[in-house]
Design an enzyme around this catalytic site. Structure first.
Site, mmCIF file in Angstrom:
data_model
loop_
_atom_site.group_PDB
_atom_site.id
_atom_site.type_symbol
_atom_site.label_atom_id
_atom_site.label_comp_id
_atom_site.label_asym_id
_atom_site.label_seq_id
_atom_site.Cartn_x
_atom_site.Cartn_y
_atom_site.Cartn_z
ATOM 1 N N PRO A 71 0.825 -1.219 0.000
ATOM 2 C CA PRO A 71 0.000 0.000 0.000
ATOM 3 C C PRO A 71 0.854 1.263 0.000
ATOM 4 O O PRO A 71 1.740 1.422 0.839
ATOM 5 C CB PRO A 71 -0.780 -0.109 1.319
ATOM 6 C CG PRO A 71 0.069 -0.952 2.212
ATOM 7 C CD PRO A 71 0.838 -1.888 1.316
ATOM 8 N N ARG A 131 9.601 13.818 7.168
ATOM 9 C CA ARG A 131 10.308 13.572 5.894
ATOM 10 C C ARG A 131 10.889 14.894 5.430
ATOM 11 O O ARG A 131 10.174 15.745 4.910
ATOM 12 C CB ARG A 131 9.351 12.962 4.890
ATOM 13 C CG ARG A 131 8.806 11.662 5.491
ATOM 14 C CD ARG A 131 7.711 11.005 4.789
ATOM 15 N NE ARG A 131 7.109 10.023 5.678
ATOM 16 C CZ ARG A 131 5.852 9.644 5.619
ATOM 17 N NH1 ARG A 131 5.046 10.148 4.709
ATOM 18 N NH2 ARG A 131 5.384 8.752 6.477
ATOM 19 N N HIS A 151 7.891 0.744 7.322
ATOM 20 C CA HIS A 151 7.205 1.741 6.497
ATOM 21 C C HIS A 151 8.160 2.349 5.456
ATOM 22 O O HIS A 151 8.092 3.542 5.150
ATOM 23 C CB HIS A 151 6.626 2.852 7.388
ATOM 24 C CG HIS A 151 5.320 3.421 6.905
ATOM 25 N ND1 HIS A 151 4.123 3.159 7.511
ATOM 26 C CD2 HIS A 151 5.028 4.252 5.873
ATOM 27 C CE1 HIS A 151 3.156 3.814 6.890
ATOM 28 N NE2 HIS A 151 3.680 4.482 5.872
#
Ligand code: FMN
Length: 383
Positions: free
Chosen positions: A82, A169, A280
């Site tokens: 995903p 990020r 992740h």
């Protein structure tokens, strides 16, 4: 064969083509990781510490990659993981990717944060699909997504547990990447060479939103929805929530984002059907252990009771073979299918799948393994 297909003979080349095709803020949104990106790098680098011990005389004349997961046959032991906002890389990106997965005989996992609605992936040409959700402060919304996924025939539910605070990020901060993406005059100048993406995507941008979060009678623009989504995430989630979801979802329930063997044992005790060992893609907790390094202790803890899957940094077919030798049932790929869809939509994703398939076949042939069942722990030396 198109020129990009000849050029992209491995996943790194596909990444390079995606970099050339996408505006920098969009490329970096997918390519980047959290903080110093150490986990992002280690996800890829740690594979090199595992070495093969081939047995060529076992006669691997016809390599068969097929396997099954929860009773679903797969033509190969990896699925497409995903990833939010695939529709930002190519128009209708999620459906293009799901079609490529179905044609290849594998599974597409739809992110909670898809541009399309989960119901839009319900056509016959999409094949089996898994749906990914979070635990929200509004538990009703988690259950609402799960029941919508059941109604739309998703065959498994993935609960991602490593996103309760949003990772920082920093490439996105440097680039000024925002949701929705906004491009000032300087950005547009820098994007002059990205004509393909601009031609395809500029008309789409007003329609880019988080499709699953749109509610009748409420604002549906992506900025409002992005704000709502973040405020919905619940850092106080716990095993009690896993129990509740277990009761509500009748099909296979998978936990994604698990790295500690003790959590793996707990998940088995609570009736979870599968695990995805994952950090992740290095986008959340920097310096979290790499997927491949976390795998063996979890396989040991689970002791064959439920399938263990893994993701993070898989860029070669040989990476997948290593994970299977360490006891993984299958692997997930993340960024590579986003690079594929960025280069050529469905055809690009199909090309990425083919690269992995060919590399796996060659690796297994060289090892002396004719089938997935013949990939054994003694074919690999762990660090
Ligand atoms: C752009 C992007 C968006 C992502 N969105 C999600 C998400 O919505 N839900 C989720 O569980 N994981 C998400 N992930 C993580 C992937 O499912 C997967 O764990 C990770 O990408 C695997 O590493 P790889 O990209 O090195 O293959 C995302 C990853 C990327 C690159």
């Amino acid at each position: 064969m198109a020129s990009w297909q000849r050029q992209a003979f491995n996943i790194e080349e596909m990444r390079r083509l995606a970099k050339r095709a996408l505006p920098k803020p969009v490329f970096d949104f997918a390519d980047g990781g959290a903080e110093d990106e150490r986990t992002l790098r280690r996800n890829e680098e740690d594979f090199s510490a595992y070495r093969f011990l081939p047995q060529p005389l076992r006669g691997a004349g016809s390599v068969d990659l097929s396997t099954t997961i929860f009773g679903t046959p797969l033509s190969m032991p990896f699925v497409l993981g995903p990833t939010g906002l695939a529709g930002l890389f190519w128009p209708d990106g999620e459906r293009e990717t799901a079609r490529a997965a179905a044609k290849a005989g594998t599974i597409y996992c739809l992110s909670h944060g898809s541009v399309c609605r989960l119901e839009d992936l319900n056509a016959n040409d999409m094949g089996p699909r898994w749906m990914q959700v979070f635990i929200y402060r509004d538990r009703g919304f988690t259950f609402e997504l799960a029941s919508r996924a059941a109604a739309a025939n998703y065959s498994a539910l993935i609960l991602t547990i490593d996103n309760q605070y949003l990772g920082r990020r920093e490439r996105d901060l440097v680039n000024g990447f925002s949701i929705p993406p906004r491009f000032g005059p300087l950005d547009l100048l820098a994007m002059a060479s990205k004509t393909g993406w601009m031609r395809r995507m500029i008309p789409e941008l007003p329609r880019i939103t988080f499709g699953n979060y749109v509610r009748a009678g409420e604002a549906s623009d992506i900025k409002t929805l992005a704000g709502r989504m973040q405020s919905l995430l619940d850092p106080a989630m716990s095993w009690k929530d896993v129990d509740e979801l277990r009761k509500a979802w009748k099909g296979p329930l998978i936990i994604k984002g698990l790295l500690h063997p003790e959590d793996a044992r707990e998940a088995v005790n609570r009736g979870v059907d599968g695990l995805i060992v994952s950090n992740h893609g290095g986008r959340q907790l920097d310096d979290a252990i790499s997927g491949i390094s976390a795998l063996s202790p979890i396989v040991k803890a689970v002791d064959g009771k439920i399938p263990v899957m893994v993701d993070g940094g898989f860029r070669r077919g040989s990476d997948i073979v290593k994970a299977l030798a360490l006891g993984a049932k299958l692997c997930l790929i993340g960024r590579p299918h986003l690079w594929g869809v960025s280069v050529a939509g469905e055809a690009g994703v199909s090309h990425v799948i083919d690269i992995f398939r060919q590399e796996m076949t060659r690796t297994m042939g060289l090892l002396g393994a004719n089938s997935i069942a013949e990939i054994k722990p003694d074919m690999i030396i762990a660090p």
